[in-house]
Design an enzyme around this catalytic site. Structure first.
Site, PDB file in Angstrom:
ATOM      1  N   GLU A  82       0.816  -1.210   0.000  1.00 37.77           N
ATOM      2  CA  GLU A  82       0.000   0.000   0.000  1.00 37.77           C
ATOM      3  C   GLU A  82       0.852   1.263   0.000  1.00 37.77           C
ATOM      4  O   GLU A  82       1.931   1.303   0.597  1.00 37.77           O
ATOM      5  CB  GLU A  82      -0.887   0.031   1.253  1.00 37.77           C
ATOM      6  CG  GLU A  82      -1.910  -1.080   1.297  1.00 37.77           C
ATOM      7  CD  GLU A  82      -2.767  -1.023   2.560  1.00 37.77           C
ATOM      8  OE1 GLU A  82      -3.914  -1.455   2.488  1.00 37.77           O
ATOM      9  OE2 GLU A  82      -2.273  -0.553   3.601  1.00 37.77           O
TER      10      GLU A  82
ATOM     11  N   ASP B 202      -7.862  -4.522  11.295  1.00 36.91           N
ATOM     12  CA  ASP B 202      -7.366  -3.420  10.470  1.00 36.91           C
ATOM     13  C   ASP B 202      -7.381  -3.725   8.981  1.00 36.91           C
ATOM     14  O   ASP B 202      -6.725  -3.064   8.200  1.00 36.91           O
ATOM     15  CB  ASP B 202      -5.959  -3.017  10.916  1.00 36.91           C
ATOM     16  CG  ASP B 202      -4.973  -4.161  10.748  1.00 36.91           C
ATOM     17  OD1 ASP B 202      -5.395  -5.261  10.347  1.00 36.91           O
ATOM     18  OD2 ASP B 202      -3.781  -3.944  11.017  1.00 36.91           O
TER      19      ASP B 202
END
Lengths: 350, 350
Positions: B64, B235
C-alpha cells in the site's frame, strides 16, 4: 550497533551511480536495452495492474505516485511537476522509484529516476517509432530543445537509424545547448529558426516543448503526408502542442487510453475519438503503419509500466556491479515479533 | 565526479539511525512527542487531503501507498502486509516513508518507518485513551503480545499513567517476550493464561492479535461497564477481534469513517452505525467520555495523517543531530534544461 542483515538492506542507485552506470553501459546501448525491456512489458500488457496515477495537486504543481505490478514485482515512481521551479534553479520534474517483491512485500531496489525517466521516455518514443515511422527515415525534427531533446535524438539514432536532427526552440540558447551536447555523438545537427524550417525533409517530427497552455506547435498546414509524429510535450490536462486538425488526419497511437484521453493531445478530441493502443501494434493484434502516405502519431504521456520496465532493467543490470549502495531501510529483528527487543538491544550493543 | 549540490541531497534516516534517535530522545519522551504532533494534526483535520490508501493486492499479501498533504508538506508511506512472512523469518509489515515540500515537489526526508509506525501507532492509541479512558486508569489488559505490545504498554504508561499491564497471548512465548522486554521499564507485568483473566480489574483493554479471520478475542459477556477498549488488531477487510454485541453497547470512535467502515471492527455493523470521529473529540466539537459506566471504544486502523505527523516529527527532530545521512536522490544539473550536459560532464570529471 549490530550490522543489519541482508534482509534489511535495499540496493540504492544514487544519481552519481546512475550516471556511472549509463556511461558504463553506454548511452545508446542502454537506450536499446531499456527499449527491449519496455517492449517486452508492452507485449504482456494484459498482465499488469493498471492503476491510475495518484495525484496531489497544489496551486504551483503536482506530486504523483505511479504504481503498477505484473504479479511478480511491484513498482512505483514518485514524480513531481512544478513548472515554476526553474526560476529558483530547481528541476521542473524530479523522480525516484522503487521495485518490490510482490510475494513478501520487501523492496528490492530504490533508485533515482530523474535521469532514468529521461532515458525511458526516449527509449519508449524510439521503440514506438520503430513500429510506426516510415521505412528508411533518416531525419528527425526536434521541436523543443529542453531536457529531453538529446535523449530523444540519441534514442532515435540508436533504435531507428536517424542520422540528422533538425533543431528548433523559441529560445536559441536551448538549441545551442543541444547542438553542443550532440556534437560528439555522430548525429548531424541543423539549427533552425522556425518550426516550419525544422520539419523540412524530416520523416519523424518530435514535439517536446514546455508550454503549459493549449499551444499550437504544429499547425495543420505544416504537416505533410507520410510522417511519424512523436508528441511528447502534451502530457497533462490543459497542455497540448498539436492542432486538432492534425489529430483528425492522423492514425493516433496511445499507451493507455483512459489516461491519454485526460492528459494527451487527444484531450482536444471527442471522447470516442478512435485510437489504437501501442501494445496491440507490438503484439501484432493491430496494424501499425499501413502505407507510405499515412500520418502516424504517437500521443505519449508516459505510463507507469514504462517506469516498471526501467526499474526491472536497473535491478537486473546492477547485479555484480559497484553501481549501487546497500541502504539500511528495513527493520529486521531476529524474531519478527520482537521489534522492541531489537530496539532495546541496539542501545546495549556498541 | 562532481559532488552533488545540497539541492540533490535528501536526509535519510536508516533503521540504525532511527534506533539511535529513539534512544537519544528516550522511548517514552518520543512517544509523548509523537502524540503531540499527531494531536496537533488531528486538530487541523479539515486541512488535510484525505486520499484513500492505494492498495495492490496479491494472493499472499498487500502493498500500500498512503499519501496525504496539509498544503505545505506532502507525505506518503509505503507499507506491506504479508501474514505468511514470519514463516521465512521476515517481518509481516515493513514500511518506509517520505516527506516533500508541496511548493517545489522536492523530497525533504526519507526514513525507515517500520519502527516509526510501531511508535506512532502506540502514540495514537495513548493520545486517544487520554481523551476517552476512565479517570485514574492504572491497569491495562494487553491481549496479543506481538510486535506492537511493548510500544502500546509504554505509550499508555507515558501518556495515561498506566502502571500495570496484564498480558495474554495464545502463545505463552510471546507473553514471556513482552514480560522480559518490559522488565526494566517500571511497568508491573502480570502474565495471564486467558483473555478473561487478563481483563480482570483493567480499565483499558487493548486488543492487538494477528488473527486474519473474523475472530472473537473479546466476547460480549467479558466486557463490563466503564472500560475503554483500544482495538488495534482489526485493520483490514475480514479481520476483526470483537463480538458485534460489544460494538453495539459501546460509543465507538474512529479515525476516518470511510476507511474504518471497510477495515475496522465496524465492518461487522450496518453502514449507518453511529460513530464519532476522534478529531471532533480533540477539538471539543463532540463529547468524549461522558460518564463512568460508559464503554468507549477506539476502533483504530491507522491513518495516513498519523504517518504524516510522525514524518513531520522526524524532520524537525533530526535537525542538528547526526542521526541521518544525506542521500544523493535527486538529479540537480546547473541548468535545469541541461540534464544531458550534467550526464556527459560526469563522464569527464574525475
Amino acid at each position: 550497533m549490530t550490522h543489519p542483515s541482508d534482509k534489511a538492506l535495499v540496493p540504492f542507485v544514487s544519481v552519481e551511480n546512475m550516471m556511472k552506470l549509463i556511461h558504463h553501459v553506454g548511452i545508446e546501448e542502454m537506450l536499446r536495452d531499456l527499449a527491449s525491456y519496455i517492449e517486452a512489458d508492452f507485449r504482456r500488457w494484459a498482465l499488469f495492474d493498471k492503476t491510475p496515477r495518484v495525484a496531489s495537486h497544489s496551486d504551483v504543481g503536482v506530486i504523483e505516485l505511479m504504481p503498477t505490478s505484473d504479479g511478480e514485482a511491484y513498482g512505483f515512481k514518485y514524480v513531481n511537476g512544478h513548472p515554476g521551479n526553474t526560476r529558483d534553479g530547481l528541476q521542473t520534474v524530479t523522480a525516484f522509484g522503487l521495485l518490490a517483491n510482490v510475494h513478501n512485500g520487501y523492496p528490492v531496489l530504490l533508485t533515482e529516476m530523474t535521469l532514468l525517466t529521461a532515458m525511458r521516455t526516449a527509449a519508449t518514443s524510439a521503440m514506438v517509432a520503430r513500429h510506426l515511422a516510415p521505412k528508411g527515415a533518416r531525419t528527425m525534427a526536434m521541436i523543443g530543445n529542453g531536457a529531453q531533446a538529446e535523449f530523444q535524438s540519441l534514442a532515435m539514432k540508436a533504435l531507428c537509424g536517424i542520422d540528422t536532427v533538425r533543431l528548433y526552440d523559441i529560445d536559441p540558447a536551448a538549441t545551442a545547448k543541444v547542438t553542443r551536447n550532440l556534437a560528439a555523438t555522430g548525429l548531424t545537427t541543423v539549427p533552425c529558426t522556425s518550426a516550419e524550417q525544422a520539419i523540412e525533409g524530416a520523416q519523424i517530427l518530435t514535439t517536446c516543448t514546455a508550454d503549459k497552455q493549449y499551444a499550437t506547435i504544429l499547425s495543420d498546414n505544416m504537416v505533410g503526408s507520410g510522417v511519424h509524429i512523436n508528441a511528447i510535450g502534451g502530457d497533462c490536462p490543459g497542455k497540448t502542442e498539436l492542432a486538432p486538425a492534425i489529430l483528425a488526419r492522423s492514425d493516433v497511437f496511445v499507451e493507455y487510453p483512459p489516461q491519454t484521453r485526460i492528459e494527451g493531445e487527444i484531450q482536444q478530441m471527442p471522447d470516442d475519438f478512435l485510437v489504437s493502443e501501442i501494445w496491440e501494434v507490438i503484439t501484432g493484434a493491430k496494424p501499425g503503419r499501413r502505407d507510405a502516405r499515412q500520418i502516424t502519431l504517437f500521443d505519449s504521456v508516459g505510463f507507469a509500466i514504462e517506469d516498471f520496465s526501467a526499474l526491472r532493467f536497473i535491478r537486473d543490470r546492477i547485479a555484480g556491479t559497484p553501481f549501487f549502495d546497500p541502504l539500511d531501510l528495513l527493520a529486521d529483528p531476529d524474531d519478527p515479533r520482537d521489534l522492541f527487543g531489537m530496539l532495546t538491544r541496539a542501545q546495549i550493543t556498541p
